[in-house]
Design a protein around this motif. Structure first.
Motif, PDB file in Angstrom:
ATOM      1  N   TYR A 267       0.813  -1.222   0.000  1.00 29.41           N
ATOM      2  CA  TYR A 267       0.000   0.000   0.000  1.00 29.41           C
ATOM      3  C   TYR A 267       0.849   1.276   0.000  1.00 29.41           C
ATOM      4  CZ  TYR A 267      -2.947  -3.659   2.102  1.00 29.41           C
ATOM      5  OH  TYR A 267      -3.598  -4.834   2.367  1.00 29.41           O
ATOM      6  N   ASN A 268       2.122   1.182  -0.347  1.00 28.02           N
ATOM      7  CA  ASN A 268       3.014   2.330  -0.166  1.00 28.02           C
ATOM      8  C   ASN A 268       3.071   3.274  -1.363  1.00 28.02           C
ATOM      9  OD1 ASN A 268       4.457   0.748  -1.884  1.00 28.02           O
ATOM     10  ND2 ASN A 268       6.278   0.526  -0.567  1.00 28.02           N
ATOM     11  N   SER A 269       2.060   3.273  -2.199  1.00 30.12           N
ATOM     12  CA  SER A 269       1.937   4.283  -3.255  1.00 30.12           C
ATOM     13  C   SER A 269       0.459   4.497  -3.552  1.00 30.12           C
ATOM     14  CB  SER A 269       2.657   3.847  -4.533  1.00 30.12           C
ATOM     15  OG  SER A 269       1.922   2.834  -5.211  1.00 30.12           O
ATOM     16  N   MET A 270       0.153   5.629  -4.155  1.00 30.62           N
ATOM     17  CA  MET A 270      -1.236   5.941  -4.476  1.00 30.62           C
ATOM     18  C   MET A 270      -1.827   4.896  -5.419  1.00 30.62           C
ATOM     19  SD  MET A 270      -2.823   9.492  -6.053  1.00 30.62           S
ATOM     20  CE  MET A 270      -1.637  10.449  -5.112  1.00 30.62           C
ATOM     21  N   ALA A 271      -1.030   4.467  -6.404  1.00 29.57           N
ATOM     22  CA  ALA A 271      -1.504   3.475  -7.372  1.00 29.57           C
ATOM     23  C   ALA A 271      -1.806   2.139  -6.684  1.00 29.57           C
ATOM     24  CB  ALA A 271      -0.481   3.292  -8.479  1.00 29.57           C
ATOM     25  N   LYS A 272      -0.932   1.741  -5.775  1.00 32.45           N
ATOM     26  CA  LYS A 272      -1.149   0.468  -5.063  1.00 32.45           C
ATOM     27  C   LYS A 272      -2.389   0.547  -4.177  1.00 32.45           C
ATOM     28  CE  LYS A 272       3.720  -1.010  -4.932  1.00 32.45           C
ATOM     29  NZ  LYS A 272       4.867  -1.300  -4.028  1.00 32.45           N
ATOM     30  N   ARG A 273      -2.553   1.675  -3.498  1.00 27.25           N
ATOM     31  CA  ARG A 273      -3.724   1.807  -2.622  1.00 27.25           C
ATOM     32  C   ARG A 273      -5.009   1.816  -3.440  1.00 27.25           C
ATOM     33  NH1 ARG A 273      -0.030   5.197   0.039  1.00 27.25           N
ATOM     34  NH2 ARG A 273      -0.842   7.107  -0.912  1.00 27.25           N
ATOM     35  N   SER A 274      -4.946   2.432  -4.604  1.00 24.60           N
ATOM     36  CA  SER A 274      -6.134   2.440  -5.468  1.00 24.60           C
ATOM     37  C   SER A 274      -6.468   1.027  -5.936  1.00 24.60           C
ATOM     38  CB  SER A 274      -5.901   3.363  -6.669  1.00 24.60           C
ATOM     39  OG  SER A 274      -7.041   3.425  -7.491  1.00 24.60           O
ATOM     40  N   ALA A 275      -5.429   0.259  -6.267  1.00 26.86           N
ATOM     41  CA  ALA A 275      -5.645  -1.119  -6.733  1.00 26.86           C
ATOM     42  C   ALA A 275      -6.194  -2.006  -5.620  1.00 26.86           C
ATOM     43  CB  ALA A 275      -4.341  -1.689  -7.283  1.00 26.86           C
ATOM     44  N   GLU A 276      -5.837  -1.697  -4.390  1.00 28.68           N
ATOM     45  CA  GLU A 276      -6.284  -2.501  -3.247  1.00 28.68           C
ATOM     46  C   GLU A 276      -7.370  -1.786  -2.446  1.00 28.68           C
ATOM     47  OE1 GLU A 276      -5.310  -5.549  -2.534  1.00 28.68           O
ATOM     48  OE2 GLU A 276      -4.011  -5.600  -4.308  1.00 28.68           O
ATOM     49  N   ALA A 277      -8.130  -0.949  -3.122  1.00 23.89           N
ATOM     50  CA  ALA A 277      -9.110  -0.107  -2.423  1.00 23.89           C
ATOM     51  C   ALA A 277     -10.157  -0.924  -1.676  1.00 23.89           C
ATOM     52  CB  ALA A 277      -9.789   0.842  -3.411  1.00 23.89           C
ATOM     53  N   VAL A 278     -10.606  -2.032  -2.227  1.00 25.13           N
ATOM     54  CA  VAL A 278     -11.697  -2.788  -1.595  1.00 25.13           C
ATOM     55  C   VAL A 278     -11.282  -3.325  -0.219  1.00 25.13           C
ATOM     56  CG1 VAL A 278     -13.173  -4.819  -1.784  1.00 25.13           C
ATOM     57  CG2 VAL A 278     -12.826  -3.328  -3.772  1.00 25.13           C
ATOM     58  N   PRO A 279     -10.171  -4.077  -0.100  1.00 22.81           N
ATOM     59  CA  PRO A 279      -9.800  -4.536   1.242  1.00 22.81           C
ATOM     60  C   PRO A 279      -9.397  -3.395   2.169  1.00 22.81           C
ATOM     61  CG  PRO A 279      -8.109  -5.122  -0.363  1.00 22.81           C
ATOM     62  CD  PRO A 279      -9.283  -4.641  -1.138  1.00 22.81           C
ATOM     63  N   LEU A 280      -8.773  -2.369   1.629  1.00 18.70           N
ATOM     64  CA  LEU A 280      -8.376  -1.245   2.473  1.00 18.70           C
ATOM     65  C   LEU A 280      -9.598  -0.526   3.043  1.00 18.70           C
ATOM     66  CD1 LEU A 280      -5.303   0.411   0.704  1.00 18.70           C
ATOM     67  CD2 LEU A 280      -5.385  -0.630   2.975  1.00 18.70           C
ATOM     68  N   ARG A 281     -10.586  -0.264   2.188  1.00 24.87           N
ATOM     69  CA  ARG A 281     -11.781   0.435   2.662  1.00 24.87           C
ATOM     70  C   ARG A 281     -12.510  -0.393   3.734  1.00 24.87           C
ATOM     71  NH1 ARG A 281     -13.839   4.976   0.018  1.00 24.87           N
ATOM     72  NH2 ARG A 281     -15.909   4.421   0.810  1.00 24.87           N
ATOM     73  N   LYS A 282     -12.435  -1.688   3.606  1.00 22.25           N
ATOM     74  CA  LYS A 282     -13.056  -2.540   4.633  1.00 22.25           C
ATOM     75  C   LYS A 282     -12.355  -2.357   5.977  1.00 22.25           C
ATOM     76  CE  LYS A 282     -14.539  -7.331   5.464  1.00 22.25           C
ATOM     77  NZ  LYS A 282     -13.982  -7.470   6.811  1.00 22.25           N
ATOM     78  N   MET A 283     -11.016  -2.351   5.954  1.00 20.46           N
ATOM     79  CA  MET A 283     -10.269  -2.159   7.191  1.00 20.46           C
ATOM     80  C   MET A 283     -10.502  -0.761   7.769  1.00 20.46           C
ATOM     81  SD  MET A 283      -6.573  -4.037   6.679  1.00 20.46           S
ATOM     82  CE  MET A 283      -6.275  -3.604   4.958  1.00 20.46           C
ATOM     83  N   LEU A 284     -10.478   0.240   6.904  1.00 17.33           N
ATOM     84  CA  LEU A 284     -10.693   1.610   7.365  1.00 17.33           C
ATOM     85  C   LEU A 284     -12.117   1.771   7.903  1.00 17.33           C
ATOM     86  CD1 LEU A 284      -8.975   3.559   4.440  1.00 17.33           C
ATOM     87  CD2 LEU A 284      -8.032   3.087   6.692  1.00 17.33           C
ATOM     88  N   GLY A 285     -13.082   1.173   7.203  1.00 10.69           N
ATOM     89  CA  GLY A 285     -14.465   1.274   7.638  1.00 10.69           C
ATOM     90  C   GLY A 285     -14.692   0.701   9.019  1.00 10.69           C
ATOM     91  N   GLU A 286     -14.053  -0.416   9.311  1.00 11.68           N
ATOM     92  CA  GLU A 286     -14.201  -1.018  10.645  1.00 11.68           C
ATOM     93  C   GLU A 286     -13.599  -0.108  11.716  1.00 11.68           C
ATOM     94  OE1 GLU A 286     -12.283  -4.742  10.101  1.00 11.68           O
ATOM     95  OE2 GLU A 286     -14.007  -5.694   9.100  1.00 11.68           O
TER      96      GLU A 286
END
Length: 389
Positions: A267-286
């Motif tokens: 997740y250490n770049s904007m492009a990577k975070r965008s590509a992994e948005a679904v699992p990241l948003r789940k973690m952030l949402g919790e």
């Protein structure tokens, strides 16, 4: 000191939103705007509203204007316009193409009476082309012009952007055109016709999307999609967070207690975070569910992360930031009584605009305007008997 557009007279033949917003912006800067309405009045007067006997939308889009009722299908009604236009600087209309010509109040007709006239025509799809006569409304043009598809792409189904954004932007484009033409007239002494439309505004407001390089496929990503930025539910309320950059990502993770994600190679770049948005948003949402929106807003702002609690519109009327910028004013209306509305969104330091009067009632100033043109009481009574006014 005089208002910046003091001495400029505007005839406003427009209805609904995109048309009336343009002359209201001119009126806010001091122009004298006469709203010419049929006996029925601007259709915006009849939009559903919880206010008694008046439309909220009409009040919001027609302040600083005077209203006169005229039947432009009668020669006596057109004669009033011909007298007015001799001292008029600007005409704004949003009839369908061809209607102004049939009413004999088109640019060619009126400019013969006043060559210095600046005449602004607003239409749905433009004055030319196969769709020129098609009626245009905000949501229709959002659907035609790609806005609805882009708005809903992330979720699949198209979606309308609420709030009549195309209408308002069209009105701003029209005001921009009028001011440009008035500036040219100061240099040359010559008036001219201006044309804009909901279609052109729909495209202009998407200038960053409407770029297609040679060789690109049709299906390309035209927007920087939200990635992890977006609205999150909290323990109480919702919050929007914008965390595209590494700095904001780091601040967000720190506040949420997810520091281990900051330098995670996944997740250490904007492009990577965008590509992994679904699992990241789940973690952030919790994580966001652990506190209220108010609490998260304070914590995120303390760490410099752009965010806002999702607030209802009504909160703006009393918000200290809004009040500090004098964005709420109180007016008195003959039907509604005292009410609050938006102040001036544009502030000139040395020659500021001014809100001088609320939106007019239908035909409120008809006799006043006719008297100023030299009509006698008997002539005005005759016009009323003939239903010209």
């Amino acid at each position: 000191m005089d208002l910046p557009l003091a001495g400029i007279q505007v005839l406003d033949f427009s209805n609904y939103i995109s048309g009336p917003y343009c002359p209201m912006m001119l009126a806010d800067m001091g122009a004298e705007v006469i709203k010419v309405e049929s006996h029925q009045g601007d259709m915006l007067r009849y939009f559903p509203s919880t206010l008694p006997n008046e439309s909220r939308m009409f009040l919001g889009l027609n302040r600083n204007k005077r209203s006169m009722v005229l039947d432009l299908k009668q020669p006596e009604g057109r004669e009033v316009i011909y007298k007015l236009v001799k001292s008029t600087d600007v005409v704004v209309e949003n009839f369908r193409p061809g209607v102004a010509e049939r009413l004999e109040i088109d640019y060619d007709t009126l400019s013969r009476l006043n060559p210095r006239l600046v005449y602004c025509s607003i239409s749905g799809y433009g004055q030319r082309g196969p769709l020129r006569n098609k009626p245009g409304f905000d949501q229709v043009l959002q659907s035609f012009g790609g806005v609805a598809m882009c708005q809903g792409r992330e979720h699949g189904a198209p979606a309308i952007v609420q709030g009549s954004v195309i209408d308002y932007f069209t009105g701003m484009m029209a005001a921009y055109g009028v001011m440009t033409a008035l500036f040219v007239r100061e240099r040359t002494g010559i008036g001219q016709k201006i044309e804009t439309s909901l279609l052109e505004a729909t495209m202009a407001i998407q200038a960053g999307r409407l770029v297609w390089a040679e060789g690109e496929p049709r299906e390309v990503q035209r927007d920087l999609h939200g990635g992890i930025s977006g609205i999150y539910e909290t323990r109480q309320g919702y919050i929007y967070v914008s965390a595209h950059t590494q700095k904001f990502w780091s601040g967000l993770c720190t506040v949420l207690g997810l520091e281990h994600l900051i330098d995670d190679p996944r997740y250490n770049s904007m492009a990577k975070r965008s590509a992994e948005a679904v699992p990241l948003r789940k973690m952030l949402g919790e994580a966001f569910l652990q506190k209220t929106a108010d609490e998260w807003e304070q914590l995120l702002e303390a760490h410099g992360v752009p965010c806002s609690k999702v607030r209802p519109l009504e909160d703006l009327f009393d918000h200290p930031q809004v009040l500090a910028n004098e964005m709420i004013v109180t007016l008195e209306h003959p039907v509604v009584g005292r009410f609050r509305m938006i102040g001036l969104p544009l502030k000139l330091q040395k020659t500021p605009g001014k809100i001088r009067r609320p939106a007019p009632t239908l035909g409120q100033h008809t006799e006043e305007i006719l008297t100023s043109l030299g009509y006698t009481a008997e002539e005005i009574a005759s016009l009323r008997e003939k239903k010209v006014i």
